[in-house]
Scaffold this active site. Sequence first.
Site, PDB file in Angstrom:
ATOM      1  N   ASN A 130     -12.823  -3.529   2.299  1.00 57.33           N
ATOM      2  CA  ASN A 130     -13.762  -2.418   2.377  1.00 57.33           C
ATOM      3  C   ASN A 130     -14.711  -2.482   1.185  1.00 57.33           C
ATOM      4  O   ASN A 130     -14.308  -2.867   0.080  1.00 57.33           O
ATOM      5  CB  ASN A 130     -12.996  -1.087   2.376  1.00 57.33           C
ATOM      6  CG  ASN A 130     -12.155  -0.911   3.626  1.00 57.33           C
ATOM      7  OD1 ASN A 130     -12.531  -1.382   4.697  1.00 57.33           O
ATOM      8  ND2 ASN A 130     -11.012  -0.256   3.490  1.00 57.33           N
ATOM      9  N   HIS A 163     -10.186  -5.498  -3.478  1.00 51.64           N
ATOM     10  CA  HIS A 163      -8.846  -5.716  -2.906  1.00 51.64           C
ATOM     11  C   HIS A 163      -8.966  -6.148  -1.459  1.00 51.64           C
ATOM     12  O   HIS A 163      -9.858  -5.709  -0.739  1.00 51.64           O
ATOM     13  CB  HIS A 163      -7.966  -4.465  -3.026  1.00 51.64           C
ATOM     14  CG  HIS A 163      -8.600  -3.196  -2.543  1.00 51.64           C
ATOM     15  ND1 HIS A 163      -9.534  -2.508  -3.299  1.00 51.64           N
ATOM     16  CD2 HIS A 163      -8.450  -2.494  -1.399  1.00 51.64           C
ATOM     17  CE1 HIS A 163      -9.930  -1.435  -2.628  1.00 51.64           C
ATOM     18  NE2 HIS A 163      -9.292  -1.399  -1.464  1.00 51.64           N
ATOM     19  N   HIS A 196      -6.977  -5.892   1.984  1.00 54.01           N
ATOM     20  CA  HIS A 196      -5.864  -5.298   2.737  1.00 54.01           C
ATOM     21  C   HIS A 196      -5.310  -6.362   3.685  1.00 54.01           C
ATOM     22  O   HIS A 196      -6.086  -7.045   4.377  1.00 54.01           O
ATOM     23  CB  HIS A 196      -6.342  -4.151   3.626  1.00 54.01           C
ATOM     24  CG  HIS A 196      -6.812  -2.923   2.924  1.00 54.01           C
ATOM     25  ND1 HIS A 196      -6.027  -1.798   2.779  1.00 54.01           N
ATOM     26  CD2 HIS A 196      -8.005  -2.623   2.354  1.00 54.01           C
ATOM     27  CE1 HIS A 196      -6.719  -0.859   2.162  1.00 54.01           C
ATOM     28  NE2 HIS A 196      -7.932  -1.328   1.886  1.00 54.01           N
ATOM     29  N   ASP A 242       0.843  -1.196   0.000  1.00 58.20           N
ATOM     30  CA  ASP A 242       0.000   0.000   0.000  1.00 58.20           C
ATOM     31  C   ASP A 242       0.880   1.249   0.000  1.00 58.20           C
ATOM     32  O   ASP A 242       1.877   1.320   0.717  1.00 58.20           O
ATOM     33  CB  ASP A 242      -0.924  -0.016   1.225  1.00 58.20           C
ATOM     34  CG  ASP A 242      -2.099   0.938   1.076  1.00 58.20           C
ATOM     35  OD1 ASP A 242      -3.230   0.452   0.927  1.00 58.20           O
ATOM     36  OD2 ASP A 242      -1.878   2.170   1.103  1.00 58.20           O
ATOM     37  N   ILE A 243       0.476   2.231  -0.786  1.00 56.78           N
ATOM     38  CA  ILE A 243       1.262   3.464  -0.921  1.00 56.78           C
ATOM     39  C   ILE A 243       1.202   4.313   0.351  1.00 56.78           C
ATOM     40  O   ILE A 243       2.070   5.156   0.584  1.00 56.78           O
ATOM     41  CB  ILE A 243       0.773   4.268  -2.156  1.00 56.78           C
ATOM     42  CG1 ILE A 243       1.832   5.227  -2.661  1.00 56.78           C
ATOM     43  CG2 ILE A 243      -0.541   4.978  -1.866  1.00 56.78           C
ATOM     44  CD1 ILE A 243       1.521   5.810  -4.029  1.00 56.78           C
ATOM     45  N   GLN A 288     -14.568   2.313   1.045  1.00 52.82           N
ATOM     46  CA  GLN A 288     -13.808   1.877  -0.135  1.00 52.82           C
ATOM     47  C   GLN A 288     -13.478   3.095  -0.983  1.00 52.82           C
ATOM     48  O   GLN A 288     -14.379   3.872  -1.327  1.00 52.82           O
ATOM     49  CB  GLN A 288     -14.633   0.865  -0.948  1.00 52.82           C
ATOM     50  CG  GLN A 288     -13.876   0.330  -2.153  1.00 52.82           C
ATOM     51  CD  GLN A 288     -14.670  -0.720  -2.934  1.00 52.82           C
ATOM     52  OE1 GLN A 288     -15.837  -0.973  -2.635  1.00 52.82           O
ATOM     53  NE2 GLN A 288     -14.032  -1.315  -3.924  1.00 52.82           N
ATOM     54  N   SER A 289     -12.200   3.282  -1.281  1.00 50.82           N
ATOM     55  CA  SER A 289     -11.809   4.449  -2.088  1.00 50.82           C
ATOM     56  C   SER A 289     -11.375   4.066  -3.496  1.00 50.82           C
ATOM     57  O   SER A 289     -11.373   4.915  -4.389  1.00 50.82           O
ATOM     58  CB  SER A 289     -10.682   5.219  -1.385  1.00 50.82           C
ATOM     59  OG  SER A 289      -9.538   4.415  -1.256  1.00 50.82           O
TER      60      SER A 289
HETATM   61  P1  AMP Z   1      -9.727   1.251   0.116  1.00 45.52           P
HETATM   62  O1  AMP Z   1      -9.889   2.525   0.882  1.00 45.52           O
HETATM   63  O2  AMP Z   1     -10.122   0.025   0.865  1.00 45.52           O
HETATM   64  O3  AMP Z   1     -10.391   1.334  -1.251  1.00 45.52           O
HETATM   65  O4  AMP Z   1      -8.175   1.068  -0.097  1.00 45.52           O
HETATM   66  C1  AMP Z   1      -7.476   1.574  -1.199  1.00 45.52           C
HETATM   67  C2  AMP Z   1      -6.037   1.565  -0.809  1.00 45.52           C
HETATM   68  O5  AMP Z   1      -5.274   1.768  -1.980  1.00 45.52           O
HETATM   69  C3  AMP Z   1      -5.633   2.672   0.178  1.00 45.52           C
HETATM   70  O6  AMP Z   1      -5.115   2.092   1.368  1.00 45.52           O
HETATM   71  C4  AMP Z   1      -4.569   3.467  -0.580  1.00 45.52           C
HETATM   72  O7  AMP Z   1      -3.523   3.911   0.247  1.00 45.52           O
HETATM   73  C5  AMP Z   1      -4.106   2.453  -1.611  1.00 45.52           C
HETATM   74  N1  AMP Z   1      -3.538   3.022  -2.814  1.00 45.52           N
HETATM   75  C6  AMP Z   1      -4.009   4.056  -3.548  1.00 45.52           C
HETATM   76  N2  AMP Z   1      -3.226   4.284  -4.599  1.00 45.52           N
HETATM   77  C7  AMP Z   1      -2.216   3.375  -4.540  1.00 45.52           C
HETATM   78  C8  AMP Z   1      -1.074   3.112  -5.345  1.00 45.52           C
HETATM   79  N3  AMP Z   1      -0.789   3.811  -6.457  1.00 45.52           N
HETATM   80  N4  AMP Z   1      -0.239   2.104  -4.974  1.00 45.52           N
HETATM   81  C9  AMP Z   1      -0.503   1.381  -3.851  1.00 45.52           C
HETATM   82  N5  AMP Z   1      -1.580   1.580  -3.062  1.00 45.52           N
HETATM   83  C10 AMP Z   1      -2.420   2.569  -3.392  1.00 45.52           C
END
Ligand code: AMP
Length: 114
Positions: free
Chosen positions: A87, A100, A102, A30-31, A94-95
């Site tokens: 999420n 996915h 985690h 995760d970034i 969920q963003s």
């Molecule tokens: P969610 O909020 O469950 O949808 O999680 C999305 C996750 O993706 C978040 O924890 C972000 O930090 C992660 N994320 C977003 N962009 C990237 C990226 N380019 N590389 C790795 N992780 C990312």
Amino acid sequence: MNDCLFCKIIKGEIPSKKLYEDDDIIAFYDIDPKAPVHFLVIPKKHIENIMEAGKEDERLLGVLLARAASLAQETGCEDRGGRFVINCKEDGAQSVNHLHVHVLGGRALGWPPG
Ligand code: AMP
């Protein structure tokens, strides 16, 4: 999906710190890590969220969880465990709209989530 961030990571159009890849899934860190160990395991097939997965995706869901568990063991969570989180949509925070899992570990995590 052309505009999906995780589909772009799968295609290599956006860089990622990759941990694992096979024909079905990839895993990458995760970034914005929320724990010393924090990586994501995703299917290569674009599925918007866990509730959009169909009957035909049941094998893939099994692979996703099994690999999340084995990668957690390989990244130092084998003794103390960790958290496996999916999420889903607005209330689940969920963003990124590509299914996915985690995997978080390396510290004690609180419960319940906020
Ligand atoms: P969610 O909020 O469950 O949808 O999680 C999305 C996750 O993706 C978040 O924890 C972000 O930090 C992660 N994320 C977003 N962009 C990237 C990226 N380019 N590389 C790795 N992780 C990312």
